[in-house]
Design a protein around this motif. Sequence first.
Motif, mmCIF file in Angstrom:
data_model
loop_
_atom_site.group_PDB
_atom_site.id
_atom_site.type_symbol
_atom_site.label_atom_id
_atom_site.label_comp_id
_atom_site.label_asym_id
_atom_site.label_seq_id
_atom_site.Cartn_x
_atom_site.Cartn_y
_atom_site.Cartn_z
ATOM 1 N N TYR A 1 0.844 -1.193 0.000
ATOM 2 C CA TYR A 1 0.000 0.000 0.000
ATOM 3 C C TYR A 1 0.880 1.243 0.000
ATOM 4 O O TYR A 1 0.673 2.168 -0.791
ATOM 5 C CB TYR A 1 -0.963 0.034 1.199
ATOM 6 C CG TYR A 1 -1.989 1.125 1.041
ATOM 7 C CD1 TYR A 1 -3.251 0.844 0.549
ATOM 8 C CD2 TYR A 1 -1.671 2.453 1.304
ATOM 9 C CE1 TYR A 1 -4.182 1.855 0.334
ATOM 10 C CE2 TYR A 1 -2.579 3.470 1.094
ATOM 11 C CZ TYR A 1 -3.836 3.166 0.616
ATOM 12 O OH TYR A 1 -4.743 4.177 0.398
ATOM 13 N N HIS B 1 -2.891 6.199 6.325
ATOM 14 C CA HIS B 1 -3.619 6.739 5.165
ATOM 15 C C HIS B 1 -5.120 6.738 5.483
ATOM 16 O O HIS B 1 -5.834 5.829 5.082
ATOM 17 C CB HIS B 1 -3.360 5.881 3.923
ATOM 18 C CG HIS B 1 -1.907 5.614 3.658
ATOM 19 N ND1 HIS B 1 -1.096 6.488 2.983
ATOM 20 C CD2 HIS B 1 -1.119 4.554 4.002
ATOM 21 C CE1 HIS B 1 0.134 5.987 2.907
ATOM 22 N NE2 HIS B 1 0.147 4.815 3.524
ATOM 23 N N ALA C 1 -7.850 5.701 2.949
ATOM 24 C CA ALA C 1 -7.739 4.403 2.266
ATOM 25 C C ALA C 1 -9.092 3.699 2.194
ATOM 26 O O ALA C 1 -9.869 3.718 3.148
ATOM 27 C CB ALA C 1 -6.734 3.518 2.985
#
Length: 120
Positions: free
Chosen positions: A43, A73, A76
């Motif tokens: 990721y 994040h 996400a």
Amino acid sequence: MSKKILITDDALFMRVTLKNILVANGYEVVGEATNGQEAVDKYDAHQPDLVLMDITMPIMDGITATRTIKGKHPAANVVMCTAMGQKNMVIEAIQAGAKDFIVKPFQPERVLESIKKLIG
């Protein structure tokens, strides 16, 4: 530009099944991970639009990986992939930040519905 997706599952058959569904429908698979730690690393490297995340995997499970990714994040998009009978884990996954879940064995229509709902 096609949407980028990271597939995370310790079972090769499940990764291949998902990849075939996604590629046939115009999505780009930017990586495949076999455990949660690989998913976190990939990721970070690829910044995909969405992650398909198995719950039960070696090294790091999908719930821990989801928490880790969402911690770094917050925007996400994570969709959990679960076997039947893992209702408690699905609830925990949603609390960890997953935005949807799909059930194995995968129904292509349901996989695509979930993805389209989140990233178009």
